[in-house]
Write a protein that holds these residues in place. Sequence first.
Motif, short mmCIF file in Angstrom:
data_model
loop_
_atom_site.label_atom_id
_atom_site.label_comp_id
_atom_site.label_asym_id
_atom_site.label_seq_id
_atom_site.Cartn_x
_atom_site.Cartn_y
_atom_site.Cartn_z
N GLU A 15 2.88 -9.82 -11.70
CA GLU A 15 1.86 -9.04 -11.01
C GLU A 15 1.21 -9.93 -9.96
N ARG A 16 0.52 -9.27 -9.03
CA ARG A 16 -0.24 -10.05 -8.06
C ARG A 16 -1.65 -10.29 -8.59
N GLU A 17 -2.10 -11.55 -8.44
CA GLU A 17 -3.47 -11.90 -8.79
C GLU A 17 -4.02 -12.62 -7.57
N ASN A 18 -5.05 -12.04 -6.96
CA ASN A 18 -5.59 -12.56 -5.69
C ASN A 18 -4.47 -12.76 -4.67
N GLY A 19 -3.54 -11.82 -4.65
CA GLY A 19 -2.47 -11.85 -3.66
C GLY A 19 -1.25 -12.65 -4.05
N ALA A 20 -1.39 -13.51 -5.07
CA ALA A 20 -0.26 -14.37 -5.46
C ALA A 20 0.51 -13.78 -6.63
N MET A 21 1.84 -13.78 -6.53
CA MET A 21 2.69 -13.27 -7.61
C MET A 21 2.59 -14.22 -8.79
N THR A 22 2.37 -13.66 -9.98
CA THR A 22 2.16 -14.52 -11.14
C THR A 22 2.55 -13.82 -12.44
N LEU A 23 2.74 -14.58 -13.50
CA LEU A 23 2.97 -14.05 -14.85
C LEU A 23 1.62 -13.99 -15.55
N GLU A 25 9.34 -13.98 -4.12
CA GLU A 25 8.16 -14.54 -4.81
C GLU A 25 8.40 -14.65 -6.31
N VAL A 26 9.09 -13.65 -6.88
CA VAL A 26 9.39 -13.70 -8.33
C VAL A 26 10.33 -14.88 -8.62
N ILE A 27 11.32 -15.08 -7.75
CA ILE A 27 12.24 -16.21 -7.92
C ILE A 27 11.46 -17.52 -7.94
N GLU A 28 10.46 -17.63 -7.07
CA GLU A 28 9.64 -18.84 -7.03
C GLU A 28 8.84 -19.03 -8.31
N VAL A 29 8.28 -17.92 -8.83
CA VAL A 29 7.52 -17.98 -10.10
C VAL A 29 8.42 -18.51 -11.21
N VAL A 30 9.65 -17.98 -11.27
CA VAL A 30 10.61 -18.39 -12.31
C VAL A 30 10.91 -19.88 -12.20
N ARG A 31 11.16 -20.34 -10.96
CA ARG A 31 11.49 -21.77 -10.73
C ARG A 31 10.33 -22.68 -11.11
N LYS A 32 9.11 -22.25 -10.72
CA LYS A 32 7.92 -23.08 -11.00
C LYS A 32 7.75 -23.32 -12.50
N LEU A 33 8.20 -22.34 -13.31
CA LEU A 33 8.05 -22.46 -14.76
C LEU A 33 9.25 -23.18 -15.38
N GLY A 34 10.15 -23.64 -14.53
CA GLY A 34 11.27 -24.44 -15.03
C GLY A 34 12.47 -23.64 -15.49
N ALA A 35 12.37 -22.31 -15.40
CA ALA A 35 13.51 -21.47 -15.79
C ALA A 35 14.47 -21.35 -14.60
N GLU A 36 15.64 -20.77 -14.89
CA GLU A 36 16.69 -20.76 -13.87
C GLU A 36 17.00 -19.33 -13.39
N PRO A 37 16.58 -18.98 -12.16
CA PRO A 37 16.95 -17.66 -11.64
C PRO A 37 18.44 -17.65 -11.30
N VAL A 38 19.22 -16.81 -12.00
CA VAL A 38 20.67 -16.86 -11.80
C VAL A 38 21.19 -15.71 -10.95
N GLY A 39 20.36 -14.69 -10.73
CA GLY A 39 20.82 -13.58 -9.90
C GLY A 39 19.74 -12.57 -9.65
N VAL A 40 20.04 -11.66 -8.72
CA VAL A 40 19.12 -10.58 -8.36
C VAL A 40 19.89 -9.26 -8.47
N GLY A 41 19.27 -8.27 -9.10
CA GLY A 41 19.87 -6.94 -9.19
C GLY A 41 18.88 -5.90 -8.71
N VAL A 42 19.27 -5.04 -7.77
CA VAL A 42 18.36 -4.01 -7.28
C VAL A 42 19.06 -2.66 -7.28
N LEU A 43 18.27 -1.61 -7.48
CA LEU A 43 18.86 -0.27 -7.43
C LEU A 43 19.27 0.05 -5.99
N VAL A 44 18.32 -0.12 -5.06
CA VAL A 44 18.57 0.29 -3.68
C VAL A 44 18.25 -0.85 -2.71
N ASP A 45 19.23 -1.21 -1.92
CA ASP A 45 19.06 -2.25 -0.89
C ASP A 45 18.91 -1.57 0.46
#
Length: 191
Positions: free
Chosen positions: A91-99, A126-146
């Motif tokens: 979610e966004r908190e003060n504009g920044a994407m966060t867990l 932004e979500v990819i960055e949140v994941v990286r900052k927490l040390g986890a590994e973003p391995v892919g992106v899946g979207v319904l509509v591009d």
Amino acid sequence: MITTEEVLKIFEESGALLKGHFRLTSGRHSNRYMQCAKVLQYPQHAGRLGEELAQAWKNQGIDVVIGPAMGGIIVAHEVGRALGAKVLFTERENGAMTLRRGFELSPGQKVLVVEDVITTGGSVKEVIEVVRKLGAEPVGVGVLVDRSGGTIDFGIPHVSLLKLEIESFDPEACPLCEEGIPAIKPGSRSI
Ligand SMILES: [Zn+2]
């Protein structure tokens, strides 16, 4: 894998993809309008689309599926169900994407990032960055509509069920206005 025609049919039948003459919030006009939330009104559609999106990531050891609120929540839930993975949302908190809400990611966890619709891909990045900052590994992106026109590079593999480009027109040069068809504002209660 589900075909583009099948995905389009699900979106059209649920009213998520409309055909007509629309006045967009940008002021431009178009002959199609997409409101992805309307397809996710129906659990059977959400489940089917989530299952299809998960196909590309089966047997890849995905630990966590994560999506940005609001659009990514239901998609993450259904993809996570199909993969047997934990599901989180940012979610966004003060504009920044966060867990928030005590949600946690652990170092080394393999994470799939999902979203309903991407146009610029900003929220997903932004979500990819949140994941990286927490040390986890973003391995892919899946979207319904591009809706990006294939212009986005997330730096990791990226899959979509539907690639959709909706042409829009300056009202002064709109072919539908020229035909005398009244333009409606999508989503408004009174037309
Ligand atoms: Zn028009």
